[in-house]
Design an enzyme around this catalytic site. Structure first.
Site, PDB file in Angstrom:
ATOM      1  N   HIS A 194       0.829  -1.208   0.000  1.00 38.14           N
ATOM      2  CA  HIS A 194       0.000   0.000   0.000  1.00 38.14           C
ATOM      3  C   HIS A 194       0.863   1.258   0.000  1.00 38.14           C
ATOM      4  O   HIS A 194       1.966   1.289   0.551  1.00 38.14           O
ATOM      5  CB  HIS A 194      -1.016  -0.005   1.149  1.00 38.14           C
ATOM      6  N   ASP A 241      -0.538   4.507   0.751  1.00 37.32           N
ATOM      7  CA  ASP A 241      -1.029   5.552   1.646  1.00 37.32           C
ATOM      8  C   ASP A 241      -0.303   5.478   2.981  1.00 37.32           C
ATOM      9  O   ASP A 241       0.283   4.444   3.334  1.00 37.32           O
ATOM     10  CB  ASP A 241      -2.539   5.427   1.855  1.00 37.32           C
ATOM     11  N   ASP A 286       6.099   1.281   6.703  1.00 39.85           N
ATOM     12  CA  ASP A 286       4.665   0.973   6.570  1.00 39.85           C
ATOM     13  C   ASP A 286       4.029   1.954   5.594  1.00 39.85           C
ATOM     14  O   ASP A 286       3.495   2.965   6.024  1.00 39.85           O
ATOM     15  CB  ASP A 286       4.009   1.063   7.957  1.00 39.85           C
ATOM     16  N   GLU A 337      -5.115   1.565   2.584  1.00 33.64           N
ATOM     17  CA  GLU A 337      -4.984   0.496   3.582  1.00 33.64           C
ATOM     18  C   GLU A 337      -5.202   1.010   4.993  1.00 33.64           C
ATOM     19  O   GLU A 337      -5.767   0.307   5.835  1.00 33.64           O
ATOM     20  CB  GLU A 337      -3.593  -0.134   3.455  1.00 33.64           C
ATOM     21  N   ASP A 355       4.000  -6.318   4.674  1.00 26.78           N
ATOM     22  CA  ASP A 355       3.498  -5.231   5.524  1.00 26.78           C
ATOM     23  C   ASP A 355       3.378  -5.680   6.979  1.00 26.78           C
ATOM     24  O   ASP A 355       2.451  -5.295   7.675  1.00 26.78           O
ATOM     25  CB  ASP A 355       2.132  -4.768   4.995  1.00 26.78           C
ATOM     26  N   HIS A 401       3.534   3.953  12.400  1.00 32.08           N
ATOM     27  CA  HIS A 401       2.665   4.970  13.013  1.00 32.08           C
ATOM     28  C   HIS A 401       3.367   5.783  14.092  1.00 32.08           C
ATOM     29  O   HIS A 401       2.732   6.611  14.746  1.00 32.08           O
ATOM     30  CB  HIS A 401       1.390   4.340  13.595  1.00 32.08           C
TER      31      HIS A 401
END
Length: 464
Positions: free
Chosen positions: A86, A88, A117, A151, A175, A437
C-alpha cells in the site's frame, strides 16, 4: 541458481533514489479532494502515478484500477501470484527529529513516514519483480504487484479492486513481520455515543482508531491553585509531561503520551485516557471517571472481554479517538484486535454490561468488524515462504506466527503477511528508530535489502 542477496546489493542505490521520491509524496487520504480517478484525494493519486510511471520506465505492463489501486505485472501463465503493498500513510504526527516527508539515511538506517509501513516494503516488492525481469527468470505463473491507496483507512481500495481486477490464487503482503504470518486478529471498531454529563467543556483527541493517542488536550472552565497542584502531582507520579494554558476564562490541559500502533497498545501511552483519569479524580467527574475505568486496560479486563487465543494470543484494545462537543455530544472510537477463537457478540455484550452497571451516559455501537485471517500454518504457501526465509536469514528457530495488525492478506484467499521486519535484527544506532505509526519511522537498510532478496526468491519459488 541466482543469489538474490548479491543481486539486491547491486540495486541498492537505485532503489534508495526511487524510494526517496515516493516518501516525499504526502499520500494521506483526503476525502475533501476525492474525485473520479482519485477516490482518496491528491496524495494517494500522486503516489500511485509515481509507481505506475516507474513501472513504465522499467518496461513493465501496468494498469490503473480507477485510482483505487495499481497493478504491475511480470511473467506468463494461466495462474497468478500476488504481492500486495500500500502507498497511503498515516498522519505524520509530532515529535519527529528528521523530516517526515523526506528519506533520511543515517548510520545504516532509512527514516521517513512510510519507509516501513508500507512504501519501503512496496518498493522492495517492485525491485524483487525488477530483479526477476532483469535476470530473465522464466516463471510458470504471472506475478501481480498490486498497490493499494487506502490500507490505513479501511481498505476500501482492495474491496474495489476485488470487484474490478484480477485476483491471484495465492500470495503475500510485505506489511508485517518475518517469518510468514499465517494469522491476523479480527478488527472490531466500537463506538460509545450519546450525550455526556461532564464538567469537561470540550475535548478533541486522536486522529485514527489504529493509533494510540500520543498527545491530547481538553478544555475546563474551573481552575485554581489547588487543581494546579493536583495536576502537577499527577504528571509527576505518572512520569508524564504536560501543561496548562489559559484560553479566556477557561484553561486547556495538555498531556504528552506515546504514539504507537493500535495492534501494540502496550507500547504506547494514551494521553487522552490520562486526562480523563485526572479530571475524573480531581473534579469528581463521573463521566470522565467511568470512561477511564472501562477503557484504561489494553486487554479490556474492566469490560470482561479479556481473553487469550490459542493461536493469536491476547485480545488488545485501544481508545483511538475522543470527540466531545460543547453541547455534550460525544463519540469515542475504540479499536479492538481479537483472536480467531473470540466471539464478537460476547465482546459487544461486555461493553453493554459495563455501561449499564455504571449508568453510563454513552451507548456502545458496533461500527465495523473485519473478521480474522487464518491460513493453515502447514499449507504449501506457508511452507514455501518459510523455506525461503530460513535460507536467506539463517534463522532456523523462529516459527511462522500470527499478529494483531491487519493487512491486505485478510481481503484475499490463501494470502499471508511476509516481512519486512526481522525478529532478530540487532539495533545498530543510538538514534530512536520508530515503528509503524510512530515518529521517526525507520528501517535498517540492510534489512530492507534482505527483504527484497527474500521476496525475489519467494516469487521464484511460488511460480515454479
Amino acid at each position: 541458481m541466482i543469489n538474490w542477496m548479491k543481486e539486491a546489493e547491486k540495486y541498492k542505490e537505485q532503489m534508495i533514489r526511487d524510494l526517496e521520491g515516493l516518501i516525499a509524496i504526502p499520500s494521506l487520504r483526503n476525502d475533501a479532494q476525492a474525485k473520479e480517478g482519485a477516490p482518496f484525494g491528491e496524495g494517494p493519486r500522486q503516489a500511485l502515478d509515481y509507481m505506475l510511471t516507474l513501472a513504465e520506465k522499467n518496461g513493465f505492463d501496468s494498469e490503473d484500477v480507477d485510482g483505487y489501486a495499481g497493478v504491475i505485472r511480470y511473467g506468463e501463465g494461466d495462474e497468478s501470484v500476488g504481492v500486495l503493498g500500500h502507498l497511503d500513510i498515516v498522519p505524520l504526527g509530532e515529535g519527529w527529529t528528521k523530516e517526515a516527508l523526506a528519506l533520511t539515511q543515517e548510520n545504516g538506517y532509512l527514516f521517513g513516514r512510510g519507509v516501513l509501513d508500507d512504501k519501503g516494503p512496496a518498493m522492495a516488492g517492485f525491485y524483487a519483480l525488477k530483479m526477476l525481469k532483469d535476470n530473465h527468470v522464466k516463471l510458470n505463473k504471472r506475478v501481480l504487484l498490486i498497490l493499494g491507496c487506502d490500507e490505513e483507512s479501511g481498505m476500501e481500495c482492495m474491496d474495489y479492486y476485488k470487484e474490478h481486477g484480477e485476483v491471484p490464487q495465492c500470495g503475500f503482503v510485505p506489511d508485517a513481520d518475518f517469518p510468514a504470518t499465517y494469522g491476523e486478529k479480527g478488527g472490531l471498531h466500537v463506538l460509545l455515543q450519546g450525550k455526556a454529563r461532564t464538567k469537561i467543556v470540550k475535548m478533541e483527541a486522536g486522529t485514527r482508531p489504529n493509533i494510540v493517542i500520543g498527545k491530547a488536550e481538553l478544555e475546563m472552565a474551573e481552575w485554581n491553585e489547588e487543581l494546579q497542584k493536583q495536576f502537577d502531582f499527577y504528571l509527576q507520579t505518572n512520569q508524564l509531561e504536560g501543561s496548562v494554558s489559559e484560553q479566556g476564562d477557561h484553561v486547556i490541559l495538555h498531556i504528552d503520551g506515546v504514539f504507537s500502533h493500535a495492534a501494540e497498545p502496550y507500547n504506547g501511552v494514551n494521553a487522552a485516557l490520562h486526562l480523563l483519569n485526572f479530571v475524573g479524580t480531581a473534579y469528581d467527574d463521573a463521566f470522565a471517571r467511568h470512561t477511564y475505568e472501562m477503557l484504561r486496560d489494553w486487554q479490556g479486563k474492566p469490560l470482561g472481554i479479556d481473553q487469550y487465543g490459542a493461536y493469536m494470543g491476547f485480545l488488545t484494545m485501544n481508545t483511538g479517538i475522543i470527540s466531545l462537543k460543547e453541547d455534550g455530544t460525544c463519540t469515542i472510537t475504540i479499536d479492538i484486535r481479537y483472536p480467531n477463537d473470540a466471539d464478537v457478540d460476547q465482546i459487544m455484550q461486555g461493553f453493554t454490561n459495563a455501561c449499564q452497571a455504571r449508568n453510563y451516559d454513552l451507548t456502545p455501537v458496533m461500527e465495523s468488524d473485519s473478521r480474522p485471517l487464518f491460513v493453515d500454518p502447514n499449507s504449501a504457501l506457508v511452507n514455501s515462504l518459510m523455506e525461503v526465509y530460513r535460507t536467506y536469514s539463517g534463522d532456523e528457530f523462529s516459527p511462522a506466527k500470527t499478529i494483531g495488525g491487519g493487512t491486505y492478506a485478510r481481503k484475499f484467499e490463501n494470502f499471508v503477511a511476509f516481512g519486512p521486519e526481522f525478529p532478530n535484527s540487532e539495533k545498530t544506532t543510538d538514534a530512536f528508530v520508530g515503528g509503524p505509526h510512530q515518529r521517526d519511522e525507520g528501517i535498517k537498510l540492510e534489512d530492507l535489502l534482505k527483504a527484497t532478496a527474500i521476496y525475489a526468491a519467494a516469487l521464484e519459488a511460488l511460480t515454479k
